[in-house]
Design an enzyme around this catalytic site. Structure first.
Site, PDB file in Angstrom:
ATOM      1  N   LYS A 204       0.841  -1.198   0.000  1.00 31.44           N
ATOM      2  CA  LYS A 204       0.000   0.000   0.000  1.00 31.44           C
ATOM      3  C   LYS A 204       0.874   1.246   0.000  1.00 31.44           C
ATOM      4  CE  LYS A 204      -1.789   2.524   3.270  1.00 31.44           C
ATOM      5  NZ  LYS A 204      -1.772   3.878   2.651  1.00 31.44           N
ATOM      6  N   GLY A 257       7.175   4.524   8.689  1.00 30.88           N
ATOM      7  CA  GLY A 257       6.303   5.654   8.992  1.00 30.88           C
ATOM      8  C   GLY A 257       6.449   6.086  10.437  1.00 30.88           C
ATOM      9  N   GLU A 280      10.275   0.509  10.595  1.00 30.40           N
ATOM     10  CA  GLU A 280      11.273   1.585  10.514  1.00 30.40           C
ATOM     11  C   GLU A 280      10.519   2.864  10.790  1.00 30.40           C
ATOM     12  OE1 GLU A 280      12.947   4.682   9.598  1.00 30.40           O
ATOM     13  OE2 GLU A 280      12.900   4.082   7.492  1.00 30.40           O
ATOM     14  N   CYS A 314      13.121  10.482   8.324  1.00 33.28           N
ATOM     15  CA  CYS A 314      13.247   9.864   9.644  1.00 33.28           C
ATOM     16  C   CYS A 314      14.667  10.021  10.176  1.00 33.28           C
ATOM     17  CB  CYS A 314      12.862   8.394   9.583  1.00 33.28           C
ATOM     18  SG  CYS A 314      13.841   7.456   8.392  1.00 33.28           S
ATOM     19  N   GLN A 361       0.991  18.528   7.759  1.00 28.38           N
ATOM     20  CA  GLN A 361       2.402  18.541   8.112  1.00 28.38           C
ATOM     21  C   GLN A 361       2.909  19.979   8.266  1.00 28.38           C
ATOM     22  OE1 GLN A 361       3.886  15.836   8.891  1.00 28.38           O
ATOM     23  NE2 GLN A 361       5.942  16.651   9.225  1.00 28.38           N
ATOM     24  N   GLU A 411       9.786  14.765  17.273  1.00 31.23           N
ATOM     25  CA  GLU A 411      10.185  14.662  15.873  1.00 31.23           C
ATOM     26  C   GLU A 411       9.436  15.727  15.079  1.00 31.23           C
ATOM     27  OE1 GLU A 411      10.973  11.212  12.574  1.00 31.23           O
ATOM     28  OE2 GLU A 411       9.092  11.112  13.678  1.00 31.23           O
TER      29      GLU A 411
END
Length: 511
Positions: A204, A257, A280, A314, A361, A411
């Site tokens: 996906k 993600g 991850e 990331c 975001q 983050e």
């Protein structure tokens, strides 16, 4: 970054000199449907969803919205394709490698188009898409094409009455859920090792960025992969993604993600069939810059780490600890370096900084920038949106950042560099490790003793010494703590996609 010539698989040293490739002129998007059994299908629900160009906020096209029923159909196709006696299972292992090489050839052929689609869908600069993402994608396919006939078991001596050996067999049907920041590259990170080991896959793409994955679906069919080996379901996390994570006939799921979604996936996997999970996830990655370093190189490397892909990585270098004696000069040079960054149209070859992916975001990043100002950090550069109705944010540098501030703990996933100071090596390492994350870190020093002792003490899956974002397909990548588990890339990734079977044979006679 580096992405074997890419910045997420081994960064190209630098983007090559002129003449630059030019983006493709995309009039219509050819592939917007669900890809199951090498066929293009409309969604079971009849719903579609739009995908937008972040640079203009204009809709690119509508894409079929996969849901649980579509995932069920894809899993049935993948399970049938992986059954014993199927063309995929009967295929000589070297022939699997040839198919992966053929897919790499087709990606190479369509490189300009794929780079253009990636830029339209993500907003990242075209030259980065072309030289980093596409180069890394091609090298990932070729690397794992070379592994198909080298996946071997072992023999073990017990005594003269037994012969004992192991086989490494495919896990089965693999599910994969990929992010929006490196859509094509993460697609390849998932399918290449899975197919190399003989698995089938249901994948996906992120709802924000489905276009390159769908185009690769057409190349998978063209390359000659049997129907059902790769199935691509565009859709949303709470529906299609959740269906993959909880499906009883999916044997392993890989996710890249956020940590929050990673926790949901691991819970769903446990509550369904205890499927294997590779995660991850996020990071709050520390760099420790010592006074004996090459200062200009440290400035440039940490800043590339902070601002690459508009900070939407990331691996972003979001906490830079600088030794007190060089702190002021490091900050000054960082500001001067940031002034060279060119914001603008991502299709323009001069552009090195594009928009954020979407409004959600954008708003999160601006909120964290405001929190930095309010909590007492010193805004040295940037800190503002560009234009009234755009998703562009200036590269932003904060100095005098303290460990308790939100920008030092959360983050950000945006173009914000936080510069902190330290006096002692021991304290710097302690502060660097004082986070729930453990993805990557970096050390800048000319002392090899210091580099090795500090890197050994850092609680991260990767430590870069006098460099940053150097990721290569041959080198394993992954984190610890809340940054996830398992490894992608390199030989280590093969273990995530195989089951070890022990076979013990009793001899009827002994000499």
């Amino acid at each position: 970054m580096a992405h074997n010539g890419t910045t997420q698989n081994g960064v190209a040293e630098e983007i090559p000199a002129l003449p630059f490739p030019e983006p493709a002129k995309v009039q219509d998007i050819r592939h917007t449907k669900i890809f199951i059994n090498n066929e293009w299908l409309t969604s079971s629900s009849g719903r579609t969803f739009p995908t937008f160009n972040p640079a203009t906020c204009v809709k690119i096209c509508d894409v079929e919205e996969g849901d649980k029923e579509d995932v069920d159909n894809a899993v049935k196709a993948a399970k049938a394709a992986g059954q014993r006696g199927s063309p995929w299972r009967r295929m000589d292992v070297s022939s699997r490698g040839k198919l992966l090489h053929m897919l790499a050839d087709l990606v190479e052929r369509d490189r300009v188009l794929l780079a253009t689609l990636e830029t339209l869908d993500t907003g990242k600069p075209f030259l980065q898409s072309f030289f980093i993402d596409l180069d890394g994608s091609i090298k990932t396919l070729r690397y794992y094409a070379g592994w198909t006939d080298k996946i071997q078991g072992k023999t073990m001596h017990v005594d003269e009455s037994f012969v004992c050996l192991t086989k490494h067999e495919p896990v089965g049907v693999c599910g994969a859920i990929i992010p929006w920041n490196f859509p094509l590259l993460m697609f390849m990170w998932k399918i290449a090792p899975a197919l190399s080991c003989g698995n089938t896959i249901v994948i996906k793409p992120a709802e924000q960025t489905p276009l390159t994955a769908l185009h690769v679906g057409s190349l998978i069919k063209e390359a000659g992969f049997p129907p059902g080996v790769v199935n691509i379901i565009p859709g949303f996390g709470p529906t299609a993604g959740a269906a993959i994570a909880s499906h009883m006939d999916i044997d392993k799921v890989a996710f890249t993600g956020s940590t929050e979604v990673g926790q949901l996936i691991k819970e769903a996997a446990a509550k369904s069939n205890l499927k294997r999970v590779t995660l991850e996830l996020g990071g709050k990655n520390p760099c420790i810059v010592f006074a004996d370093c090459d200062l200009q190189m440290a400035v440039e490397e940490t800043q590339r780490g902070a601002f690459y892909n508009q900070g939407q990585c990331c691996t972003a270098a979001s906490r830079v600890f600088v030794e007190e004696t060089i702190y002021d000069e490091f900050v000054r040079r960082s500001v001067e370096n940031a002034k060279k960054i060119v914001m603008g149209d991502p299709l323009d070859p001069q552009t090195s900084h594009g928009p954020q992916i979407d409004q959600q975001q954008f708003d999160k990043i601006m909120d964290l920038i405001e929190s930095g100002k309010n909590e007492g950090a010193r805004l040295e550069y940037g800190g503002a949106a560009v234009g009234e109705k755009s998703l562009f944010i200036q590269p932003t540098i904060f100095s005098e950042v303290k460990d308790h501030m939100r920008i030092a703990k959360e983050e950000i996933f945006g173009p914000v560099q936080c510069i902190l100071s330290f006096k002692s090596q021991r304290k710097a390492v302690q502060r660097a490790n004082s986070t729930q994350y453990g993805l990557v870190s970096a050390v800048f020093t000319t002392s090899m003793d210091k580099a090795l002792s500090v890197s050994a003490a850092l609680d991260t899956g990767t430590v870069w010494i006098n460099c940053y974002n150097n990721l290569h397909v041959q080198i394993p990548f992954g984190g610890c703590k809340m940054s996830g588990n398992g490894r992608e890339l390199g030989e280590y990734a093969l273990a995530e996609y195989t089951e070890v079977k022990a076979m013990i044979i009793k001899l009827s006679e002994t000499l």
